[in-house]
Write a protein that holds these residues in place. Structure first.
Motif, PDB file in Angstrom:
ATOM      1  N   MET A   1      -1.348  -6.324  -0.624  1.00 15.91           N
ATOM      2  CA  MET A   1      -1.802  -6.173  -1.998  1.00 15.91           C
ATOM      3  C   MET A   1      -1.489  -7.447  -2.785  1.00 15.91           C
ATOM      4  O   MET A   1      -0.618  -8.353  -2.055  1.00 15.91           O
ATOM      5  CB  MET A   1      -1.116  -5.066  -3.068  1.00 15.91           C
ATOM      6  N   ASP A   2      -2.065  -7.627  -3.925  1.00 15.24           N
ATOM      7  CA  ASP A   2      -1.967  -9.418  -4.443  1.00 15.24           C
ATOM      8  C   ASP A   2      -1.256  -9.310  -5.923  1.00 15.24           C
ATOM      9  O   ASP A   2      -0.747  -8.319  -6.290  1.00 15.24           O
ATOM     10  CB  ASP A   2      -3.376  -9.791  -4.504  1.00 15.24           C
ATOM     11  N   ASN A   3      -1.107 -10.657  -6.301  1.00 15.67           N
ATOM     12  CA  ASN A   3      -0.496 -10.678  -7.651  1.00 15.67           C
ATOM     13  C   ASN A   3      -1.425 -10.109  -8.850  1.00 15.67           C
ATOM     14  O   ASN A   3      -0.897  -9.944  -9.737  1.00 15.67           O
ATOM     15  CB  ASN A   3      -0.109 -12.085  -7.701  1.00 15.67           C
ATOM     16  N   ILE A   4      -2.707  -9.829  -8.545  1.00 12.46           N
ATOM     17  CA  ILE A   4      -3.399  -9.448  -9.567  1.00 12.46           C
ATOM     18  C   ILE A   4      -3.019  -8.023 -10.064  1.00 12.46           C
ATOM     19  O   ILE A   4      -2.895  -7.590 -11.096  1.00 12.46           O
ATOM     20  CB  ILE A   4      -5.050  -9.262  -9.302  1.00 12.46           C
ATOM     21  N   SER A   5      -2.570  -7.242  -8.863  1.00  7.66           N
ATOM     22  CA  SER A   5      -1.950  -5.824  -9.079  1.00  7.66           C
ATOM     23  C   SER A   5      -0.733  -5.812  -9.795  1.00  7.66           C
ATOM     24  O   SER A   5      -0.312  -5.054 -10.835  1.00  7.66           O
ATOM     25  CB  SER A   5      -2.043  -5.305  -7.773  1.00  7.66           C
ATOM     26  N   LYS A   6       0.088  -6.940  -9.553  1.00  4.77           N
ATOM     27  CA  LYS A   6       1.564  -7.065 -10.303  1.00  4.77           C
ATOM     28  C   LYS A   6       0.863  -7.240 -11.720  1.00  4.77           C
ATOM     29  O   LYS A   6       1.866  -6.654 -12.581  1.00  4.77           O
ATOM     30  CB  LYS A   6       2.273  -8.169  -9.447  1.00  4.77           C
ATOM     31  N   ASP A   7       0.101  -8.047 -11.968  1.00  2.71           N
ATOM     32  CA  ASP A   7      -0.130  -8.573 -13.232  1.00  2.71           C
ATOM     33  C   ASP A   7      -0.645  -7.335 -14.062  1.00  2.71           C
ATOM     34  O   ASP A   7      -0.245  -7.091 -15.256  1.00  2.71           O
ATOM     35  CB  ASP A   7      -1.299  -9.856 -13.342  1.00  2.71           C
ATOM     36  N   LEU A   8      -1.599  -6.439 -13.227  1.00  2.00           N
ATOM     37  CA  LEU A   8      -2.124  -5.213 -14.410  1.00  2.00           C
ATOM     38  C   LEU A   8      -0.834  -4.506 -14.565  1.00  2.00           C
ATOM     39  O   LEU A   8      -1.060  -3.587 -15.306  1.00  2.00           O
ATOM     40  CB  LEU A   8      -3.153  -4.452 -13.205  1.00  2.00           C
ATOM     41  N   LEU A   9       0.067  -4.290 -13.592  1.00  2.00           N
ATOM     42  CA  LEU A   9       1.226  -3.365 -13.728  1.00  2.00           C
ATOM     43  C   LEU A   9       2.245  -3.878 -14.640  1.00  2.00           C
ATOM     44  O   LEU A   9       3.212  -3.336 -14.640  1.00  2.00           O
ATOM     45  CB  LEU A   9       1.865  -2.861 -12.476  1.00  2.00           C
ATOM     46  N   ASN A  10       2.114  -5.304 -14.935  1.00  2.00           N
ATOM     47  CA  ASN A  10       3.120  -6.092 -15.901  1.00  2.00           C
ATOM     48  C   ASN A  10       4.511  -6.027 -15.103  1.00  2.00           C
ATOM     49  O   ASN A  10       5.654  -6.051 -15.674  1.00  2.00           O
ATOM     50  CB  ASN A  10       3.453  -5.264 -17.004  1.00  2.00           C
ATOM     51  N   ILE A  11       4.221  -6.211 -13.733  1.00  2.00           N
ATOM     52  CA  ILE A  11       5.357  -6.326 -12.937  1.00  2.00           C
ATOM     53  C   ILE A  11       5.922  -8.017 -12.911  1.00  2.00           C
ATOM     54  O   ILE A  11       5.018  -8.844 -12.215  1.00  2.00           O
ATOM     55  CB  ILE A  11       5.402  -5.913 -11.437  1.00  2.00           C
ATOM     56  N   LYS A  12       6.945  -8.277 -13.415  1.00  4.11           N
ATOM     57  CA  LYS A  12       7.438  -9.663 -13.336  1.00  4.11           C
ATOM     58  C   LYS A  12       8.522 -10.074 -12.182  1.00  4.11           C
ATOM     59  O   LYS A  12       8.452 -11.348 -11.767  1.00  4.11           O
ATOM     60  CB  LYS A  12       7.848 -10.129 -14.807  1.00  4.11           C
ATOM     61  N   ASP A  13       8.947  -9.246 -11.850  1.00  3.75           N
ATOM     62  CA  ASP A  13      10.145  -9.505 -10.653  1.00  3.75           C
ATOM     63  C   ASP A  13       9.240  -9.886  -9.409  1.00  3.75           C
ATOM     64  O   ASP A  13       8.613  -9.350  -8.807  1.00  3.75           O
ATOM     65  CB  ASP A  13      10.865  -8.300 -10.571  1.00  3.75           C
ATOM     66  N   GLU A  14       9.826 -11.217  -8.991  1.00  4.65           N
ATOM     67  CA  GLU A  14       9.460 -11.811  -7.658  1.00  4.65           C
ATOM     68  C   GLU A  14       9.609 -10.955  -6.415  1.00  4.65           C
ATOM     69  O   GLU A  14       9.294 -11.116  -5.323  1.00  4.65           O
ATOM     70  CB  GLU A  14       9.683 -13.218  -7.865  1.00  4.65           C
ATOM     71  N   LYS A  15      10.894 -10.350  -6.760  1.00  5.82           N
ATOM     72  CA  LYS A  15      11.680  -9.685  -5.560  1.00  5.82           C
ATOM     73  C   LYS A  15      10.653  -8.455  -5.194  1.00  5.82           C
ATOM     74  O   LYS A  15      11.141  -7.611  -4.009  1.00  5.82           O
ATOM     75  CB  LYS A  15      13.101  -9.377  -5.900  1.00  5.82           C
ATOM     76  N   ILE A  16      10.107  -7.927  -5.894  1.00  7.98           N
ATOM     77  CA  ILE A  16       9.190  -6.437  -5.730  1.00  7.98           C
ATOM     78  C   ILE A  16       7.886  -7.208  -4.971  1.00  7.98           C
ATOM     79  O   ILE A  16       7.226  -7.857  -5.531  1.00  7.98           O
ATOM     80  CB  ILE A  16       8.851  -5.736  -7.020  1.00  7.98           C
ATOM     81  N   THR A  17       7.696  -6.368  -3.842  1.00  6.99           N
ATOM     82  CA  THR A  17       6.573  -6.568  -3.016  1.00  6.99           C
ATOM     83  C   THR A  17       5.702  -5.201  -3.181  1.00  6.99           C
ATOM     84  O   THR A  17       6.319  -4.252  -2.526  1.00  6.99           O
ATOM     85  CB  THR A  17       7.025  -6.987  -1.724  1.00  6.99           C
ATOM     86  N   LEU A  18       4.577  -5.541  -3.429  1.00  6.43           N
ATOM     87  CA  LEU A  18       3.515  -4.241  -3.508  1.00  6.43           C
ATOM     88  C   LEU A  18       3.103  -4.150  -1.934  1.00  6.43           C
ATOM     89  O   LEU A  18       2.674  -5.101  -1.147  1.00  6.43           O
ATOM     90  CB  LEU A  18       2.608  -4.385  -4.324  1.00  6.43           C
ATOM     91  N   ILE A  19       3.166  -2.811  -1.238  1.00  5.54           N
ATOM     92  CA  ILE A  19       2.665  -2.592   0.012  1.00  5.54           C
ATOM     93  C   ILE A  19       1.455  -1.837   0.077  1.00  5.54           C
ATOM     94  O   ILE A  19       0.520  -2.214   0.896  1.00  5.54           O
ATOM     95  CB  ILE A  19       3.974  -1.890   0.833  1.00  5.54           C
ATOM     96  N   ASP A  20       1.198  -0.836  -0.553  1.00  4.33           N
ATOM     97  CA  ASP A  20      -0.145  -0.355  -0.310  1.00  4.33           C
ATOM     98  C   ASP A  20      -0.497   0.703  -1.536  1.00  4.33           C
ATOM     99  O   ASP A  20       0.584   0.878  -2.499  1.00  4.33           O
ATOM    100  CB  ASP A  20       0.193   0.820   0.811  1.00  4.33           C
ATOM    101  N   SER A  21      -1.490   1.168  -1.694  1.00  2.00           N
ATOM    102  CA  SER A  21      -1.861   1.922  -2.941  1.00  2.00           C
ATOM    103  C   SER A  21      -2.937   2.911  -2.216  1.00  2.00           C
ATOM    104  O   SER A  21      -3.687   2.639  -1.406  1.00  2.00           O
ATOM    105  CB  SER A  21      -2.674   1.187  -4.061  1.00  2.00           C
ATOM    106  N   SER A  22      -3.085   4.266  -2.833  1.00  2.00           N
ATOM    107  CA  SER A  22      -3.965   5.012  -2.626  1.00  2.00           C
ATOM    108  C   SER A  22      -3.982   5.919  -3.852  1.00  2.00           C
ATOM    109  O   SER A  22      -3.331   6.275  -4.628  1.00  2.00           O
ATOM    110  CB  SER A  22      -3.134   5.997  -1.470  1.00  2.00           C
ATOM    111  N   VAL A  23      -5.402   6.497  -3.625  1.00  2.00           N
ATOM    112  CA  VAL A  23      -5.793   7.685  -4.773  1.00  2.00           C
ATOM    113  C   VAL A  23      -5.654   8.986  -3.920  1.00  2.00           C
ATOM    114  O   VAL A  23      -6.739   9.151  -3.248  1.00  2.00           O
ATOM    115  CB  VAL A  23      -6.985   7.192  -5.520  1.00  2.00           C
ATOM    116  N   GLY A  24      -4.889   9.930  -4.673  1.00  2.00           N
ATOM    117  CA  GLY A  24      -4.814  11.278  -3.927  1.00  2.00           C
ATOM    118  C   GLY A  24      -5.877  12.113  -4.529  1.00  2.00           C
ATOM    119  O   GLY A  24      -6.777  11.804  -5.277  1.00  2.00           O
ATOM    120  N   ASN A  25      -6.050  13.324  -3.982  1.00  2.00           N
ATOM    121  CA  ASN A  25      -7.119  14.266  -4.189  1.00  2.00           C
ATOM    122  C   ASN A  25      -6.821  14.690  -5.851  1.00  2.00           C
ATOM    123  O   ASN A  25      -7.932  14.943  -6.477  1.00  2.00           O
ATOM    124  CB  ASN A  25      -7.188  15.581  -3.424  1.00  2.00           C
ATOM    125  N   ASP A  26      -5.593  14.440  -6.484  1.00  2.00           N
ATOM    126  CA  ASP A  26      -5.540  14.941  -7.951  1.00  2.00           C
ATOM    127  C   ASP A  26      -5.660  13.667  -8.758  1.00  2.00           C
ATOM    128  O   ASP A  26      -5.608  13.937  -9.982  1.00  2.00           O
ATOM    129  CB  ASP A  26      -4.044  15.097  -7.860  1.00  2.00           C
TER     130      ASP A  26
END
Length: 89
Positions: free
Chosen positions: A1-26
């Motif tokens: 995942m990239d920094n755009i996703s972190k920006d959209l979620l307003n995550i400022k901490d550089e120590k957080i790494t986004l790994i994966d995302s998925s949309v469930g049946n719900d």
């Protein structure tokens, strides 16, 4: 995942790494992330880390974001926790 996703979620901490995302049946978007780092000092006893603070496992935290663009977003954050050998004994 990239920094755009972190920006959209307003995550400022550089120590957080986004790994994966998925949309469930719900229709809920679930994002997997980790928070991992080496602490500079023990938060309990204050001793500076020179190898006596060890990585001790993981804890999962679930963060529910407000509905955005008609979708619910859940961040599943796997965060590291530590053990200080000086504080324990």
């Amino acid at each position: 995942m990239d920094n755009i996703s972190k920006d959209l979620l307003n995550i400022k901490d550089e120590k957080i790494t986004l790994i994966d995302s998925s949309v469930g049946n719900d229709g809920v978007t679930r994002i997997q992330a980790t928070l991992d780092y080496v602490p500079k000092a023990c938060e309990h006893c204050g001793i500076v880390n020179e190898g006596q603070i060890t990585k001790y496992g993981w804890r999962k935290t679930t963060v529910r974001y407000p509905r955005a663009i008609g979708s619910t977003v859940i961040l599943i954050l796997k965060r590291r926790y530590f053990c200080c050998k000086e504080d324990a004994g």
